[in-house]
Design a protein around this motif. Sequence first.
Motif, mmCIF file in Angstrom:
data_model
loop_
_atom_site.group_PDB
_atom_site.id
_atom_site.type_symbol
_atom_site.label_atom_id
_atom_site.label_comp_id
_atom_site.label_asym_id
_atom_site.label_seq_id
_atom_site.Cartn_x
_atom_site.Cartn_y
_atom_site.Cartn_z
ATOM 1 N N TRP A 90 0.867 -1.170 0.000
ATOM 2 C CA TRP A 90 0.000 0.000 0.000
ATOM 3 C C TRP A 90 0.913 1.233 0.000
ATOM 4 O O TRP A 90 1.537 1.546 0.999
ATOM 5 C CB TRP A 90 -0.902 0.007 1.231
ATOM 6 N N ARG A 91 0.967 1.930 -1.119
ATOM 7 C CA ARG A 91 1.917 3.042 -1.249
ATOM 8 C C ARG A 91 1.284 4.404 -0.960
ATOM 9 O O ARG A 91 1.912 5.264 -0.360
ATOM 10 C CB ARG A 91 2.532 3.034 -2.653
ATOM 11 N N LYS A 92 0.070 4.642 -1.433
ATOM 12 C CA LYS A 92 -0.543 5.978 -1.287
ATOM 13 C C LYS A 92 -1.724 5.889 -0.327
ATOM 14 O O LYS A 92 -2.595 5.047 -0.463
ATOM 15 C CB LYS A 92 -1.005 6.498 -2.650
ATOM 16 N N GLY A 93 -1.784 6.793 0.630
ATOM 17 C CA GLY A 93 -2.833 6.800 1.635
ATOM 18 C C GLY A 93 -2.577 7.959 2.593
ATOM 19 O O GLY A 93 -1.962 8.958 2.218
ATOM 20 N N PRO A 94 -3.029 7.862 3.828
ATOM 21 C CA PRO A 94 -3.478 6.683 4.587
ATOM 22 C C PRO A 94 -4.984 6.453 4.511
ATOM 23 O O PRO A 94 -5.750 7.309 4.071
ATOM 24 C CB PRO A 94 -3.073 7.040 6.018
ATOM 25 N N PHE A 95 -5.391 5.257 4.994
ATOM 26 C CA PHE A 95 -6.789 4.867 5.064
ATOM 27 C C PHE A 95 -7.088 4.282 6.445
ATOM 28 O O PHE A 95 -6.190 3.777 7.124
ATOM 29 C CB PHE A 95 -7.115 3.809 4.007
ATOM 30 N N ASP A 103 -1.316 2.333 7.280
ATOM 31 C CA ASP A 103 -0.252 3.337 7.287
ATOM 32 C C ASP A 103 0.592 3.123 6.039
ATOM 33 O O ASP A 103 1.514 2.309 6.019
ATOM 34 C CB ASP A 103 0.584 3.187 8.558
ATOM 35 N N THR A 104 0.262 3.846 4.989
ATOM 36 C CA THR A 104 0.889 3.635 3.693
ATOM 37 C C THR A 104 2.306 4.208 3.639
ATOM 38 O O THR A 104 2.715 4.994 4.498
ATOM 39 C CB THR A 104 0.036 4.294 2.599
ATOM 40 N N GLU A 105 3.047 3.808 2.595
ATOM 41 C CA GLU A 105 4.421 4.309 2.428
ATOM 42 C C GLU A 105 4.440 5.830 2.367
ATOM 43 O O GLU A 105 5.273 6.472 3.005
ATOM 44 C CB GLU A 105 5.030 3.737 1.148
ATOM 45 N N TRP A 106 3.541 6.404 1.602
ATOM 46 C CA TRP A 106 3.478 7.858 1.431
ATOM 47 C C TRP A 106 2.416 8.449 2.342
ATOM 48 O O TRP A 106 1.314 7.906 2.437
ATOM 49 C CB TRP A 106 3.117 8.212 -0.010
ATOM 50 N N GLU A 291 4.500 -1.318 7.975
ATOM 51 C CA GLU A 291 4.066 -2.710 7.903
ATOM 52 C C GLU A 291 3.163 -2.955 6.702
ATOM 53 O O GLU A 291 2.908 -4.109 6.334
ATOM 54 C CB GLU A 291 3.337 -3.116 9.181
ATOM 55 N N TRP A 292 2.649 -1.882 6.084
ATOM 56 C CA TRP A 292 1.815 -2.012 4.895
ATOM 57 C C TRP A 292 2.606 -1.798 3.605
ATOM 58 O O TRP A 292 2.056 -1.931 2.505
ATOM 59 C CB TRP A 292 0.654 -1.017 4.963
#
Length: 328
Positions: A90-95, A103-106, A291-292
């Motif tokens: 999961w790169r773009k977020g968060p959600f 907790d996304t990378e970005w 962790e995501w």
Amino acid sequence: MKRHYDSFWSHLNDTRLQHWKSELPPLIDEALHPEGNGNLPRWLDALQIINAFPSNQTYDLEQSAIRVGEALSPEDTEKLTAALKALHPWRKGPFNIHGIEIDTEWRSDWKWDRVHPHLASMEGKRVLDVGCGSGYHLWRMAAEKPKLAVGIDPSLLFLSQFLTLKHFIGEEVPAYFLPLTLEQLPVSQKGGAFDTVFSMGVLYHRRSPIDHILELKNQMTPGGELVLETLVVPESFGQLLVPEDRYAQMRNVWFLPSVEELSIWMRRCGLQNVRCVDLNQTSIEEQRPTEWMEWNSLESFLDPNDHNLTVEGYPAPLRAVMVANKPK
């Protein structure tokens, strides 16, 4: 996945996008062909589990972390978490999905906070997000109450992540994801149909950046707004950087202009009122492993002794947000 488009076609009636109803289905069918990506069966299995949870949940698209649904039982939380993690990375977020924090990378909300103050109103308009990734920014755009919000990205993983949110949010919000590239989008002879067009984090991946700007312009209505966010180099570096091989360990980075050079490109493409509204060096707090997204991230791509340089010795990622208009 194809069911995602059942409600999409009606949004195209009596618009400059009507021709998409006949031209897009074969393109979408080809993009969704199961032989095109060996990971697709795994992602579809995860979506099947996710879609078993009730849809049309409560949602909030205006917060930093897009939120859908309420907390579940421990058993259901564990089951849903496993399905969501099957869609790694999961790169773009968060959600926040049913109380599960992704907790996304970005920290894509940080970028939105830099961009949003400079945007014209999107209420009642048609919006296009080119290279939309998981759709995080597309949902933030949808919170502005546009008539239609369309994201495009060829990644079927990103489509799967978007459809996860779409399932819980439901059809009330007119946001859709096309697994296509900008080059594949047909343009009507009557001209572009989108009042606002976003291209964020795409230009430096294009071998022909001028063509990319022209293709964005072709999708815009007269007087429409373009929001172009891309990597640039400091004015002190010079006019343009063309990496000899990799840039921050990325092979597909071609052109990093200065803001002044990029402004010239945009004006040369016939855009007006070109301005840089934000300039920001990406920090290791904004882009990092979690962790995501457990793979290497920005800190691994910077000089360990000087975070103002990449491991190759180039200027560290500096991102400009450019805004311009198509002539009326």
